[in-house]
Design a protein around this motif. Structure first.
Motif, PDB file in Angstrom:
ATOM      1  N   SER A  49      21.152 -23.579  50.668  1.00 45.89           N
ATOM      2  CA  SER A  49      21.909 -24.758  51.083  1.00 45.89           C
ATOM      3  C   SER A  49      23.096 -24.327  51.936  1.00 45.89           C
ATOM      4  CB  SER A  49      22.405 -25.542  49.864  1.00 45.89           C
ATOM      5  OG  SER A  49      23.463 -24.863  49.229  1.00 45.89           O
ATOM      6  N   PRO A  50      23.575 -25.215  52.792  1.00 48.42           N
ATOM      7  CA  PRO A  50      24.768 -24.877  53.602  1.00 48.42           C
ATOM      8  C   PRO A  50      26.059 -24.932  52.805  1.00 48.42           C
ATOM      9  CG  PRO A  50      24.063 -27.122  54.059  1.00 48.42           C
ATOM     10  CD  PRO A  50      23.023 -26.539  53.146  1.00 48.42           C
ATOM     11  N   TYR A  51      25.947 -25.379  51.556  1.00 47.02           N
ATOM     12  CA  TYR A  51      27.164 -25.518  50.751  1.00 47.02           C
ATOM     13  C   TYR A  51      27.436 -24.279  49.895  1.00 47.02           C
ATOM     14  CZ  TYR A  51      25.871 -30.307  51.907  1.00 47.02           C
ATOM     15  OH  TYR A  51      25.489 -31.435  52.582  1.00 47.02           O
ATOM     16  N   ASP A  52      26.456 -23.352  49.800  1.00 50.28           N
ATOM     17  CA  ASP A  52      26.614 -22.134  49.006  1.00 50.28           C
ATOM     18  C   ASP A  52      26.294 -20.925  49.874  1.00 50.28           C
ATOM     19  OD1 ASP A  52      27.161 -23.604  46.594  1.00 50.28           O
ATOM     20  OD2 ASP A  52      24.993 -24.005  46.428  1.00 50.28           O
ATOM     21  N   THR A  53      27.031 -19.849  49.646  1.00 47.91           N
ATOM     22  CA  THR A  53      26.794 -18.628  50.421  1.00 47.91           C
ATOM     23  C   THR A  53      25.547 -17.898  49.942  1.00 47.91           C
ATOM     24  OG1 THR A  53      28.286 -17.407  48.934  1.00 47.91           O
ATOM     25  CG2 THR A  53      29.243 -18.354  50.950  1.00 47.91           C
ATOM     26  N   GLN A  54      25.243 -17.979  48.648  1.00 49.54           N
ATOM     27  CA  GLN A  54      24.089 -17.305  48.075  1.00 49.54           C
ATOM     28  C   GLN A  54      23.082 -18.356  47.582  1.00 49.54           C
ATOM     29  OE1 GLN A  54      23.513 -14.044  48.072  1.00 49.54           O
ATOM     30  NE2 GLN A  54      25.475 -13.635  49.091  1.00 49.54           N
ATOM     31  N   GLU A  56      20.465 -20.234  45.172  1.00 50.53           N
ATOM     32  CA  GLU A  56      20.379 -20.400  43.716  1.00 50.53           C
ATOM     33  C   GLU A  56      18.929 -20.224  43.304  1.00 50.53           C
ATOM     34  OE1 GLU A  56      21.724 -23.576  40.220  1.00 50.53           O
ATOM     35  OE2 GLU A  56      22.394 -23.794  42.302  1.00 50.53           O
ATOM     36  N   VAL A  57      18.708 -19.405  42.265  1.00 51.07           N
ATOM     37  CA  VAL A  57      17.350 -19.070  41.845  1.00 51.07           C
ATOM     38  C   VAL A  57      17.179 -19.390  40.369  1.00 51.07           C
ATOM     39  CG1 VAL A  57      17.105 -17.238  43.560  1.00 51.07           C
ATOM     40  CG2 VAL A  57      17.977 -16.693  41.277  1.00 51.07           C
ATOM     41  N   PHE A  58      15.897 -19.550  40.004  1.00 53.18           N
ATOM     42  CA  PHE A  58      15.526 -19.740  38.601  1.00 53.18           C
ATOM     43  C   PHE A  58      14.248 -18.945  38.360  1.00 53.18           C
ATOM     44  CE2 PHE A  58      12.862 -21.633  35.383  1.00 53.18           C
ATOM     45  CZ  PHE A  58      13.721 -21.768  34.323  1.00 53.18           C
ATOM     46  N   PRO A  59      14.111 -18.246  37.236  1.00 51.62           N
ATOM     47  CA  PRO A  59      15.096 -18.091  36.148  1.00 51.62           C
ATOM     48  C   PRO A  59      16.148 -17.030  36.457  1.00 51.62           C
ATOM     49  CG  PRO A  59      13.065 -16.957  35.613  1.00 51.62           C
ATOM     50  CD  PRO A  59      12.809 -17.634  36.917  1.00 51.62           C
ATOM     51  N   SER A  60      15.744 -16.039  37.282  1.00 56.46           N
ATOM     52  CA  SER A  60      16.668 -14.989  37.707  1.00 56.46           C
ATOM     53  C   SER A  60      16.047 -14.313  38.921  1.00 56.46           C
ATOM     54  CB  SER A  60      16.907 -13.969  36.578  1.00 56.46           C
ATOM     55  OG  SER A  60      15.681 -13.335  36.225  1.00 56.46           O
ATOM     56  N   VAL A  61      16.810 -13.389  39.523  1.00 56.98           N
ATOM     57  CA  VAL A  61      16.271 -12.687  40.689  1.00 56.98           C
ATOM     58  C   VAL A  61      15.053 -11.856  40.288  1.00 56.98           C
ATOM     59  CG1 VAL A  61      16.792 -10.982  42.474  1.00 56.98           C
ATOM     60  CG2 VAL A  61      18.532 -12.650  41.806  1.00 56.98           C
ATOM     61  N   ALA A  62      15.147 -11.175  39.151  1.00 63.84           N
ATOM     62  CA  ALA A  62      14.007 -10.375  38.681  1.00 63.84           C
ATOM     63  C   ALA A  62      12.822 -11.273  38.340  1.00 63.84           C
ATOM     64  CB  ALA A  62      14.418  -9.554  37.461  1.00 63.84           C
ATOM     65  N   GLY A  63      13.103 -12.405  37.745  1.00 62.92           N
ATOM     66  CA  GLY A  63      12.023 -13.333  37.402  1.00 62.92           C
ATOM     67  C   GLY A  63      11.333 -13.893  38.639  1.00 62.92           C
ATOM     68  N   VAL A  64      12.123 -14.159  39.681  1.00 62.34           N
ATOM     69  CA  VAL A  64      11.529 -14.659  40.924  1.00 62.34           C
ATOM     70  C   VAL A  64      10.646 -13.598  41.551  1.00 62.34           C
ATOM     71  CG1 VAL A  64      12.057 -15.376  43.277  1.00 62.34           C
ATOM     72  CG2 VAL A  64      13.360 -16.321  41.371  1.00 62.34           C
ATOM     73  N   HIS A  65      11.097 -12.312  41.580  1.00 63.84           N
ATOM     74  CA  HIS A  65      10.288 -11.230  42.137  1.00 63.84           C
ATOM     75  C   HIS A  65       8.991 -11.066  41.354  1.00 63.84           C
ATOM     76  CE1 HIS A  65      12.832  -9.648  45.312  1.00 63.84           C
ATOM     77  NE2 HIS A  65      13.900  -9.724  44.504  1.00 63.84           N
ATOM     78  N   ARG A  66       9.057 -11.210  40.042  1.00 66.09           N
ATOM     79  CA  ARG A  66       7.854 -11.060  39.212  1.00 66.09           C
ATOM     80  C   ARG A  66       6.831 -12.157  39.512  1.00 66.09           C
ATOM     81  NH1 ARG A  66       6.804 -13.470  34.596  1.00 66.09           N
ATOM     82  NH2 ARG A  66       9.008 -14.104  34.360  1.00 66.09           N
ATOM     83  N   VAL A  67       7.291 -13.408  39.635  1.00 64.95           N
ATOM     84  CA  VAL A  67       6.370 -14.515  39.918  1.00 64.95           C
ATOM     85  C   VAL A  67       5.778 -14.390  41.311  1.00 64.95           C
ATOM     86  CG1 VAL A  67       6.191 -17.006  40.179  1.00 64.95           C
ATOM     87  CG2 VAL A  67       7.541 -16.051  38.310  1.00 64.95           C
ATOM     88  N   LEU A  68       6.606 -13.992  42.297  1.00 63.97           N
ATOM     89  CA  LEU A  68       6.105 -13.841  43.662  1.00 63.97           C
ATOM     90  C   LEU A  68       5.120 -12.679  43.771  1.00 63.97           C
ATOM     91  CD1 LEU A  68       9.342 -14.476  45.768  1.00 63.97           C
ATOM     92  CD2 LEU A  68       7.436 -16.026  45.363  1.00 63.97           C
ATOM     93  N   ALA A  69       5.371 -11.606  43.042  1.00 66.34           N
ATOM     94  CA  ALA A  69       4.433 -10.476  43.061  1.00 66.34           C
ATOM     95  C   ALA A  69       3.091 -10.885  42.447  1.00 66.34           C
ATOM     96  CB  ALA A  69       5.031  -9.293  42.290  1.00 66.34           C
ATOM     97  N   LYS A  70       3.145 -11.665  41.392  1.00 67.36           N
ATOM     98  CA  LYS A  70       1.908 -12.156  40.795  1.00 67.36           C
ATOM     99  C   LYS A  70       1.154 -13.057  41.765  1.00 67.36           C
ATOM    100  CE  LYS A  70       0.242 -14.670  36.731  1.00 67.36           C
ATOM    101  NZ  LYS A  70       0.659 -15.368  35.470  1.00 67.36           N
ATOM    102  N   PHE A  71       1.876 -13.852  42.516  1.00 63.85           N
ATOM    103  CA  PHE A  71       1.245 -14.751  43.484  1.00 63.85           C
ATOM    104  C   PHE A  71       0.595 -13.961  44.624  1.00 63.85           C
ATOM    105  CE2 PHE A  71       1.735 -17.159  47.480  1.00 63.85           C
ATOM    106  CZ  PHE A  71       0.913 -18.243  47.202  1.00 63.85           C
TER     107      PHE A  71
END
Length: 257
Positions: A49-54, A56-71
């Motif tokens: 979003s343009p309102y945040d510099t970083q 926002e992810v769920f559940p966490s950065v590691a969790g996002v990498h795990r789900v994307l790797a599985k995909f």
């Protein structure tokens, strides 16, 4: 109090757009969390979003990498099997709305032609002013009802034969050892009366479809009545003409298949 339907369009007001973003982002994150917990599935969300510099992810950065790797480990065909972007989603919505519109138009056309048919039968209106498509649809509707009448007459004829056979068996029993056949005889009379009524309804509809033959029949009937001191007249209309739809695919146009 019902909630006002939200218009899906870009919010031009900056403050309103920012408030809507924060509220809906929180709601979406909550839904993803509930889906993952209640159904025990792997789910992740990434929001820029343009309102945040970083992001926002769920559940966490590691969790996002795990789900994307599985995909990414899935076959390419499986990856895109149920993938929908905004354009594809809108196309699906438009297609579904088009099917619903087509169905509703067909139902409205059937009701309109049914009203025209019964108004013609009762003499409330004529065929003047109807277009070729209207006449075609009206003919389809009349033929639709005639097919159903023929089916009902066949069913009544079968029931009539069954009742007569039962009455004959009952009469034979009465001659041999005594019994009552009044109920079977009354049932046979009711079936015969119903059959006669259906035949008269069929003649009425056939007269509507063949007006020249109807005029010829009326002329012959008038000549025969001149020889009698009293005549009888019987017509059908209003509540007596109650005929449900049947199945017929002989006519094809924009509304009736």
């Amino acid at each position: 109090m019902t909630r006002k339907k939200v218009k899906l369009a870009y919010i031009s007001n900056d403050s309103a757009r920012k408030a809507t973003f924060k509220k809906r982002k929180k709601g979406m994150m909550k839904k993803v969390s509930e889906l993952s917990t209640l159904c025990d599935i792997d789910a992740c969300a990434i929001i820029y979003s343009p309102y945040d510099t970083q992001p926002e992810v769920f559940p966490s950065v590691a969790g996002v990498h795990r789900v994307l790797a599985k995909f990414r480990r899935m076959p390419e065909m499986e990856q895109s099997k149920k993938m929908v972007n905004q354009e594809g989603f809108l196309r699906q919505r438009i297609s579904k709305a088009g099917e619903q519109l087509k169905k509703q138009r067909k139902e409205n056309r059937e009701k309109e032609m049914t009203r025209v048919m019964f108004h013609n039968l009762t003499g409330k209106m004529g065929l003047q002013g109807l277009s070729v498509m209207d006449l075609n649809d009206l003919t389809w509707m009349i033929d639709h009802h005639l097919k159903d009448i023929h089916k009902r007459m066949e069913t009544i004829a079968k029931n009539k034969r069954s009742v007569r056979m039962a009455a004959a068996v009952d009469t034979g029993k009465q001659k041999r050892g005594g019994g009552e056949s009044s109920h079977a005889a009354a049932a046979a009379m009711n079936v015969e009366n119903t059959n006669n009524g259906m035949q008269r309804q069929q003649q009425w509809l056939m007269g509507l479809m063949n007006p020249h033959q109807q005029d010829h029949d009326k002329s012959n009937s008038s000549n025969n009545n001149n020889n009698n001191s009293h005549g009888q007249h019987m017509g059908f209309g209003g509540d007596e003409m109650i005929m449900p739809f049947g199945d017929n695919n002989n006519w094809s146009n924009g509304f009736f298949p």
